[in-house]
Enzyme design. Sequence first.
Site, PDB file in Angstrom:
ATOM      1  N   GLN A 144      -4.667  -4.859   7.149  1.00 14.07           N
ATOM      2  CA  GLN A 144      -5.681  -5.800   6.643  1.00 14.07           C
ATOM      3  C   GLN A 144      -5.609  -7.153   7.340  1.00 14.07           C
ATOM      4  O   GLN A 144      -6.269  -8.101   6.902  1.00 14.07           O
ATOM      5  CB  GLN A 144      -5.524  -5.985   5.121  1.00 14.07           C
ATOM      6  CG  GLN A 144      -5.706  -4.711   4.304  1.00 14.07           C
ATOM      7  CD  GLN A 144      -7.130  -4.156   4.338  1.00 14.07           C
ATOM      8  OE1 GLN A 144      -8.068  -4.805   4.817  1.00 14.07           O
ATOM      9  NE2 GLN A 144      -7.309  -2.942   3.852  1.00 14.07           N
ATOM     10  N   HIS A 194       0.868  -1.177   0.000  1.00 16.26           N
ATOM     11  CA  HIS A 194       0.000   0.000   0.000  1.00 16.26           C
ATOM     12  C   HIS A 194       0.911   1.236   0.000  1.00 16.26           C
ATOM     13  O   HIS A 194       2.014   1.183   0.546  1.00 16.26           O
ATOM     14  CB  HIS A 194      -0.852  -0.037   1.271  1.00 16.26           C
ATOM     15  CG  HIS A 194      -1.931   0.984   1.332  1.00 16.26           C
ATOM     16  ND1 HIS A 194      -1.701   2.274   1.755  1.00 16.26           N
ATOM     17  CD2 HIS A 194      -3.248   0.916   1.032  1.00 16.26           C
ATOM     18  CE1 HIS A 194      -2.826   2.950   1.718  1.00 16.26           C
ATOM     19  NE2 HIS A 194      -3.788   2.153   1.284  1.00 16.26           N
ATOM     20  N   LYS A 234     -10.653   0.176  10.703  1.00 17.61           N
ATOM     21  CA  LYS A 234     -10.905  -1.028   9.897  1.00 17.61           C
ATOM     22  C   LYS A 234     -11.298  -2.200  10.782  1.00 17.61           C
ATOM     23  O   LYS A 234     -11.567  -3.295  10.304  1.00 17.61           O
ATOM     24  CB  LYS A 234      -9.652  -1.404   9.096  1.00 17.61           C
ATOM     25  CG  LYS A 234      -9.268  -0.377   8.027  1.00 17.61           C
ATOM     26  CD  LYS A 234      -8.148  -0.928   7.179  1.00 17.61           C
ATOM     27  CE  LYS A 234      -7.403   0.122   6.390  1.00 17.61           C
ATOM     28  NZ  LYS A 234      -8.163   0.726   5.315  1.00 17.61           N
ATOM     29  N   ASP A 254       2.891  -4.345   8.205  1.00 18.89           N
ATOM     30  CA  ASP A 254       1.708  -3.508   8.022  1.00 18.89           C
ATOM     31  C   ASP A 254       0.500  -4.423   8.211  1.00 18.89           C
ATOM     32  O   ASP A 254       0.162  -5.232   7.338  1.00 18.89           O
ATOM     33  CB  ASP A 254       1.746  -2.898   6.611  1.00 18.89           C
ATOM     34  CG  ASP A 254       0.433  -2.219   6.229  1.00 18.89           C
ATOM     35  OD1 ASP A 254      -0.580  -2.379   6.950  1.00 18.89           O
ATOM     36  OD2 ASP A 254       0.413  -1.539   5.181  1.00 18.89           O
ATOM     37  N   CYS A 283      -4.981   2.501  -3.694  1.00 19.51           N
ATOM     38  CA  CYS A 283      -3.727   3.055  -3.134  1.00 19.51           C
ATOM     39  C   CYS A 283      -2.574   2.073  -3.261  1.00 19.51           C
ATOM     40  O   CYS A 283      -1.705   1.993  -2.377  1.00 19.51           O
ATOM     41  CB  CYS A 283      -3.899   3.485  -1.670  1.00 19.51           C
ATOM     42  SG  CYS A 283      -5.208   4.668  -1.432  1.00 19.51           S
TER      43      CYS A 283
HETATM   44  N1  C6P Z   1      -6.450   0.654   2.716  1.00 18.08           N
HETATM   45  C1  C6P Z   1      -8.374   0.309   1.274  1.00 18.08           C
HETATM   46  O1  C6P Z   1      -9.481   0.604   0.825  1.00 18.08           O
HETATM   47  P1  C6P Z   1      -5.002   4.067   6.996  1.00 18.08           P
HETATM   48  O2  C6P Z   1      -5.531   4.914   5.892  1.00 18.08           O
HETATM   49  O3  C6P Z   1      -3.755   4.654   7.605  1.00 18.08           O
HETATM   50  O4  C6P Z   1      -6.032   3.689   7.981  1.00 18.08           O
HETATM   51  O5  C6P Z   1      -4.580   2.661   6.332  1.00 18.08           O
HETATM   52  C2  C6P Z   1      -3.680   2.635   5.284  1.00 18.08           C
HETATM   53  C3  C6P Z   1      -3.468   1.245   4.780  1.00 18.08           C
HETATM   54  C4  C6P Z   1      -2.234   0.648   4.979  1.00 18.08           C
HETATM   55  N2  C6P Z   1      -1.983  -0.608   4.594  1.00 18.08           N
HETATM   56  C5  C6P Z   1      -2.917  -1.354   3.972  1.00 18.08           C
HETATM   57  C6  C6P Z   1      -2.592  -2.758   3.580  1.00 18.08           C
HETATM   58  C7  C6P Z   1      -4.175  -0.814   3.727  1.00 18.08           C
HETATM   59  O6  C6P Z   1      -5.092  -1.551   3.121  1.00 18.08           O
HETATM   60  C8  C6P Z   1      -4.454   0.528   4.122  1.00 18.08           C
HETATM   61  C9  C6P Z   1      -5.774   1.172   3.823  1.00 18.08           C
HETATM   62  C10 C6P Z   1      -7.788   1.134   2.395  1.00 18.08           C
HETATM   63  O7  C6P Z   1      -7.740  -0.664   0.858  1.00 18.08           O
HETATM   64  C11 C6P Z   1      -7.821   2.588   2.071  1.00 18.08           C
HETATM   65  S1  C6P Z   1      -6.775   3.029   0.726  1.00 18.08           S
END
Ligand code: C6P
Length: 409
Positions: free
Chosen positions: A202, A122, A225, A199, A363
């Site tokens: 997910q 990401h 999430k 990370d 992203c």
């Molecule tokens: N992915 C998706 O729709 P934040 O925005 O900081 O809460 O999370 C960022 C992020 C980091 N790593 C992974 C693997 C992610 O999937 C995400 C967020 C969302 O897939 C929003 S782009």
Amino acid sequence: MYDVAKIRRDFPILNRRVGEKPLVYLDNAATSQKPRQVINALSEYYELHNANIHRAVHLLAEEATAAYEEARGKLGRFLGAPDTTGLIFTRGTTESINLVAYAWGRKFLREGDEVVLTESEHHSNLVPWQLTAQATGAKLHFIPVLDDGTLDMEEAERLIGPRTRMVAAIHASNVLGTINPVEKLAALAHEVGALMLVDGAQSAPHTPVDVASLGCDFFACSGHKMLGPTGVGVLWGRPELLEEMDPFMGGGEMIREVHLDYSTWNDLPYKFEAGTMNIAQAIGLGAAVDYLEGLGMQHVREHERRLGEYAYRRLSDIEGITTYGPKEGRTGLVSFSLPDVHPHDLSQLLNDEGIAIRSGHHCVQPLMRRLGVPATARASFYLYNTEDEVDTLVEAISHAREFFRPFAV
Ligand code: C6P
């Protein structure tokens, strides 16, 4: 017993309608919905306890501080952290990773050092490292993704070498649904004296996580999430590493002593919590963790595994569709594309049926290039989704396919 109907009653928003249609919410990888228990924890905090934390000795301040620190304890237990010294509240995964890339990377990386990422990161686990690489002269290397959506581990073994200082990888992909062997990557990193950042944006919402058995040095995730409010997330780091790092942001509460010409730093984890934190949100996230633990993360994982595999199978049966990621060992999300239908158009048409999915590059633009597409459609499931909702999705996509057929080029 895992009772989805009962679970759904805890989520007021699931009663919403989109026009005439009942809402079918399948955009959980972007953000999850919130149970009444979390919403109530937020209202209760504001109605009864609201005050700034760690600063005053009046009753409300003490109650707010105790609730905030209790939430830290819950998150620590949830992630298997040995204690809460290394458990830092942040705004979310993005901020957690930036914290490490800046506060560790800019202090310890030198020209010629290497950071190993994967091709499926990401942007939040890529761009911070690009910035740090530009500032330090370190080089980025990428573990390739194979055609089946898994990592090329042979190449990983080759790339992680004597110059590697950090390996940073997603635990689970927000596009492919792949669960990466991060334990193995952590072992490879440690063999060469490098660190491992996971990370977990997910993974933490969907599967039991134990930072100790993953063997990682840093773990990042986002509260929104995993049933929690927006604006809060976590970085867990090994305390001895966090001790060596400089602060990420300066300001109130992260200091011990401040003079006009220098300052000294507070103990962990406060050294990394500058300014007034998202107090209510952290407490709300604590309530979310209570809810998840009440269900049992093993049960949540099992429910989503079954749903994800069912969705993958049913979607794969639609004529002409391309589904991405491995057939097995995946999380509960499926990315797909239809010939001659742009994912945004598909998403718009599904919205007319009350179905919320995400379309776009998610992203992860470099991965889109690797897959040879500008965008995909993605349905992502959570603990309250049902097989009936998958059926509704499949039926709506089949109709969309017919709708767009005359426009095929
Ligand atoms: N992915 C998706 O729709 P934040 O925005 O900081 O809460 O999370 C960022 C992020 C980091 N790593 C992974 C693997 C992610 O999937 C995400 C967020 C969302 O897939 C929003 S782009």
